[in-house]
Scaffold this motif. Sequence first.
Motif, PDB file in Angstrom:
ATOM      1  N   GLY A 231      37.408 -33.561  15.132  1.00  0.00           N
ATOM      2  CA  GLY A 231      38.952 -33.417  15.492  1.00  0.00           C
ATOM      3  C   GLY A 231      39.477 -32.305  15.434  1.00  0.00           C
ATOM      4  O   GLY A 231      38.886 -30.875  14.827  1.00  0.00           O
ATOM      5  N   TYR A 232      40.910 -32.359  15.696  1.00  0.00           N
ATOM      6  CA  TYR A 232      41.603 -31.166  15.695  1.00  0.00           C
ATOM      7  C   TYR A 232      42.973 -31.362  14.930  1.00  0.00           C
ATOM      8  O   TYR A 232      43.923 -30.500  15.169  1.00  0.00           O
ATOM      9  N   VAL A 233      43.262 -32.587  14.548  1.00  0.00           N
ATOM     10  CA  VAL A 233      44.806 -33.073  14.330  1.00  0.00           C
ATOM     11  C   VAL A 233      44.551 -33.082  12.428  1.00  0.00           C
ATOM     12  O   VAL A 233      43.467 -33.770  12.360  1.00  0.00           O
ATOM     13  N   ASP A 234      45.458 -32.316  11.665  1.00  0.00           N
ATOM     14  CA  ASP A 234      45.427 -32.744  10.406  1.00  0.00           C
ATOM     15  C   ASP A 234      46.568 -33.686   9.858  1.00  0.00           C
ATOM     16  O   ASP A 234      47.465 -33.712  10.544  1.00  0.00           O
ATOM     17  N   ASN A 235      45.874 -34.595   8.961  1.00  0.00           N
ATOM     18  CA  ASN A 235      46.798 -35.688   8.610  1.00  0.00           C
ATOM     19  C   ASN A 235      47.056 -35.427   7.262  1.00  0.00           C
ATOM     20  O   ASN A 235      46.276 -35.336   6.108  1.00  0.00           O
ATOM     21  N   ILE A 236      48.334 -35.092   6.973  1.00  0.00           N
ATOM     22  CA  ILE A 236      48.889 -34.370   5.570  1.00  0.00           C
ATOM     23  C   ILE A 236      49.157 -35.621   4.734  1.00  0.00           C
ATOM     24  O   ILE A 236      49.117 -35.696   3.360  1.00  0.00           O
ATOM     25  N   GLY A 237      49.219 -37.056   5.145  1.00  0.00           N
ATOM     26  CA  GLY A 237      49.194 -37.957   4.306  1.00  0.00           C
ATOM     27  C   GLY A 237      47.978 -38.279   3.446  1.00  0.00           C
ATOM     28  O   GLY A 237      48.013 -38.870   2.294  1.00  0.00           O
ATOM     29  N   THR A 238      46.499 -38.204   4.194  1.00  0.00           N
ATOM     30  CA  THR A 238      45.547 -38.620   3.747  1.00  0.00           C
ATOM     31  C   THR A 238      44.850 -37.348   3.102  1.00  0.00           C
ATOM     32  O   THR A 238      43.760 -37.443   2.458  1.00  0.00           O
ATOM     33  N   GLY A 239      45.259 -36.383   3.570  1.00  0.00           N
ATOM     34  CA  GLY A 239      44.563 -34.863   3.304  1.00  0.00           C
ATOM     35  C   GLY A 239      43.524 -34.561   3.944  1.00  0.00           C
ATOM     36  O   GLY A 239      42.630 -33.689   3.426  1.00  0.00           O
ATOM     37  N   VAL A 240      43.246 -35.083   5.060  1.00  0.00           N
ATOM     38  CA  VAL A 240      41.879 -34.756   5.853  1.00  0.00           C
ATOM     39  C   VAL A 240      42.548 -33.980   6.815  1.00  0.00           C
ATOM     40  O   VAL A 240      43.184 -34.277   7.780  1.00  0.00           O
ATOM     41  N   ASP A 241      41.518 -32.723   6.999  1.00  0.00           N
ATOM     42  CA  ASP A 241      41.808 -31.755   7.948  1.00  0.00           C
ATOM     43  C   ASP A 241      41.072 -32.123   9.227  1.00  0.00           C
ATOM     44  O   ASP A 241      39.932 -32.960   8.977  1.00  0.00           O
ATOM     45  N   ASP A 242      41.442 -31.915  10.578  1.00  0.00           N
ATOM     46  CA  ASP A 242      40.548 -32.155  11.884  1.00  0.00           C
ATOM     47  C   ASP A 242      40.235 -33.751  11.682  1.00  0.00           C
ATOM     48  O   ASP A 242      38.929 -34.095  11.880  1.00  0.00           O
ATOM     49  N   ALA A 243      41.088 -34.524  11.471  1.00  0.00           N
ATOM     50  CA  ALA A 243      40.753 -35.946  11.085  1.00  0.00           C
ATOM     51  C   ALA A 243      40.474 -36.794  12.113  1.00  0.00           C
ATOM     52  O   ALA A 243      39.769 -37.879  12.179  1.00  0.00           O
ATOM     53  N   ASN A 244      41.026 -36.509  13.400  1.00  0.00           N
ATOM     54  CA  ASN A 244      40.770 -37.624  14.646  1.00  0.00           C
ATOM     55  C   ASN A 244      39.308 -37.171  15.188  1.00  0.00           C
ATOM     56  O   ASN A 244      39.216 -37.071  16.494  1.00  0.00           O
ATOM     57  N   VAL A 245      38.313 -37.432  14.352  1.00  0.00           N
ATOM     58  CA  VAL A 245      36.822 -37.285  14.957  1.00  0.00           C
ATOM     59  C   VAL A 245      36.549 -38.575  15.689  1.00  0.00           C
ATOM     60  O   VAL A 245      37.090 -39.774  15.329  1.00  0.00           O
ATOM     61  N   MET A 246      35.883 -38.443  16.971  1.00  0.00           N
ATOM     62  CA  MET A 246      35.481 -39.610  17.716  1.00  0.00           C
ATOM     63  C   MET A 246      33.848 -39.698  17.680  1.00  0.00           C
ATOM     64  O   MET A 246      33.376 -38.915  17.918  1.00  0.00           O
ATOM     65  N   GLU A 247      33.593 -40.832  17.340  1.00  0.00           N
ATOM     66  CA  GLU A 247      32.060 -41.380  17.376  1.00  0.00           C
ATOM     67  C   GLU A 247      31.879 -42.611  18.447  1.00  0.00           C
ATOM     68  O   GLU A 247      32.422 -43.627  18.216  1.00  0.00           O
ATOM     69  N   THR A 248      31.125 -42.240  19.540  1.00  0.00           N
ATOM     70  CA  THR A 248      30.966 -43.215  20.477  1.00  0.00           C
ATOM     71  C   THR A 248      29.548 -43.470  20.895  1.00  0.00           C
ATOM     72  O   THR A 248      29.023 -42.187  21.011  1.00  0.00           O
ATOM     73  N   TRP A 249      28.835 -44.591  20.890  1.00  0.00           N
ATOM     74  CA  TRP A 249      27.462 -44.651  21.463  1.00  0.00           C
ATOM     75  C   TRP A 249      27.526 -46.171  22.447  1.00  0.00           C
ATOM     76  O   TRP A 249      28.362 -46.735  22.164  1.00  0.00           O
ATOM     77  N   GLY A 250      26.449 -46.038  23.056  1.00  0.00           N
ATOM     78  CA  GLY A 250      26.128 -47.322  23.813  1.00  0.00           C
ATOM     79  C   GLY A 250      25.045 -47.187  24.773  1.00  0.00           C
ATOM     80  O   GLY A 250      24.322 -46.323  24.867  1.00  0.00           O
ATOM     81  N   GLY A 251      25.195 -48.309  25.504  1.00  0.00           N
ATOM     82  CA  GLY A 251      23.934 -48.283  26.702  1.00  0.00           C
ATOM     83  C   GLY A 251      23.927 -49.392  27.648  1.00  0.00           C
ATOM     84  O   GLY A 251      24.556 -50.431  27.218  1.00  0.00           O
TER      85      GLY A 251
END
Length: 764
Positions: A231-251
């Motif tokens: 991610g690249y967006v910081d969430n100051i409410g949860t205190g997590v930097d680079d919070a918008n991590v994306m995980e996708t898988w499939g087939g």
Amino acid sequence: MGSRLFACASMAALFAAPVSALAQATAEALASGQREAEARASIDAQELDRVIVTATRRSQPLKDVPLSVTVLSQEELDAKGIVGYEGLAYETPGVVLNRPTANFNNFTARGIATNGYNANLQSTVAIYIDELPISSNGNSTILDPSLYDVERVEFLRGPQGTLFGSGSLAGALRILTRAPDPNMFEASFLGDLGVRGSGSLRQRYNAMVNVPLAEDTLALRVVAFKRHEEGYVDNIGTGVDDANVMETWGGRATLLWEPSDRLSVQLRASQEDSSPEDSSLTNPDLGEDVRYSDLPDRFAGRMTNYNATIGYQFDGARLTSSSTWSDYEAHFDVDLAATFGHLIPFGLEVPYRDDRFVQEVRLVSDTGGRVDWVVGGFYFEQQRNADYFYRSSQAFLDAMGMDNLPVSPYYLRFRNTIDQRERALFGELTFRFNDDLWATGGLRYGSTQAQATQQAGGYNSNYLTAALTGTTGPLTIIPVGEIVGLEAKETGPSYRLSLSWRPTPAITTYAAVATGFRAPVVNARAGAPSLVNAEDIIIPFGADSDELINYELGLKGRWLEGRLAANLALYHIDWNDIQVQANRVSDSVQFATNIGGAISQGLEFELVARPGANWTFALNGSFNRTEVDSLTPEEAAISGAVLGARLSAPRFQGSMVIDYGFDAFGDAAGNASLSLVHVGSFPGMFPNVPGRPGVVSPMFDYTESYTIANANLAFAFDRLTLGAYVENLFDDRSITYVHPEAFLDGRYARVPPRTIGVRVGYRF
């Protein structure tokens, strides 16, 4: 030469021509002694005739289809680095993707949208993966699909109600996956590593293997993919930097059996799982890439599909039966505390499940005669079970002495079940007066119905009143009983008429008129009076179908031996009985209803020029003007609309590509390209506060005009391709989306930061 054309796939993409076909035709032309430049020009003219689409439910040359269609092959998607919806919107004139965050996708085509969200309303653009419609209402997560190893992507602009039903009011996006090949073994891999912004790593991996199991009759094709994007967006409410991590898988796995020249059976199973860790929506008052929520806002889902497609070739016609079973498990978790200025904890968690069954049967005549026809039947059934969990926080409840909730910290819990069905018969007939003049007429007659039921067993409480007034002590618990809503049902036709004329072998023109519609909407609180003002309106049962009629003139042609090509479409749209989300004036209760009408008119264009053997220039775009042209004072009061208000679409949107192919070191072929994408500013909603006539909404805002530059450099060897790219070269961080409702603290989405990366492809 084959490697040169593989490297220059983006150049071939501009003519929507399969790379393998171009390579074969080029070799044949050069073998006959033509100069390379003349050979390519001749081949381009031939290949423009050979581009085949199934937008009309039959295989047909693109140049003869009386629709405005953009087509992208797998080679073109790979060359442009397109892995999801965003890239498709950039490549398609008149189309904008409203994407506030991952898995929350909503297309606008030809300006047909009142906001970018479509809250509680069906999307105006239908999305299909093969035969399965996956688009839904604006409160639903819609996954970013994998676009690896697809046969092609078709974006049909304008209403497609005749052949594609109620969801295609303004267009239809079709993602058509590739079938197994029983005659050859093949495998491929594509890896993509990029660094976004100040150091967020983006990883994308795709692989395919095709295995013949019995020569000429049986084959299995398996595709797998995985994406991990930091991610690249910081969430100051949860205190997590680079919070918008994306995980996708499939087939997906596809088995094809062709026991004879007449019969084919295809079985397919697929699954896609997407789990972003937080939203990408931000609050500009907090910073460019900063958001606030007490817990992560998440929009995640897992879609599993099973399909059986059987085809049989009769003498003179082909029968196709497609049966699809789909289950979609999803949830969205969102902090709603901005509704009350963050005075109290207030959030919503909604896990839900959609179970769908889709059956379509088509009989399509063989081409070549004076009359071509298609007849078919369609059945769609979906049940959605959604659990609504409105939450406080445990710390707040403990501090206020509100410790008697049955399931803490949820102060309101209930389950809604929505049953939807659509049945239709459809047909289309084309009559050829001669080789250069033909007419097409299509008709769909169907019924749609929807019914909502609030299940018994939940509970409500006086939490909001107590918390806002500072009242302490145990809460009052109220059981939730069963409420069976009214059934919304509509029956009627949609139609399409067109006349096509080919004045020269290189130019096709057409005139068309077509209609589209959306399914009716049921209001959960239908019949409820206002407790504030008994004179105010009773909440209606829902919204009737809205209706749209599209008038269109088009031209598709090529000149100068294929060195110049153009697709043009001029349209005028009347949109009536528009479905909107409205508010009751006295108590601001939200509900779906219909309001007056609007017009949309514009010009779409796709232009390609190839002045020499190595250079290609392409330009596509659209000019569009929209406005509300019919509205009563009552409709204005409940919707926030005003006469003359713009709809949520840019007045200009377009892209330009410059592509250069060259001989590189050894036997490698090189390719360099630069693309520019521009999207104009547009309003995110109607201007006034719904329910407060004449009061400009504090939420009203515009997106920003933005221009994105992308650069690519690739080298192709016999089987290996190496490339480097830069996305958003000048790091434009403009606002691309404005959320129309006040309950979110972060209401704005931006262009993602500059991304620099490499791609490695290998064909076995």
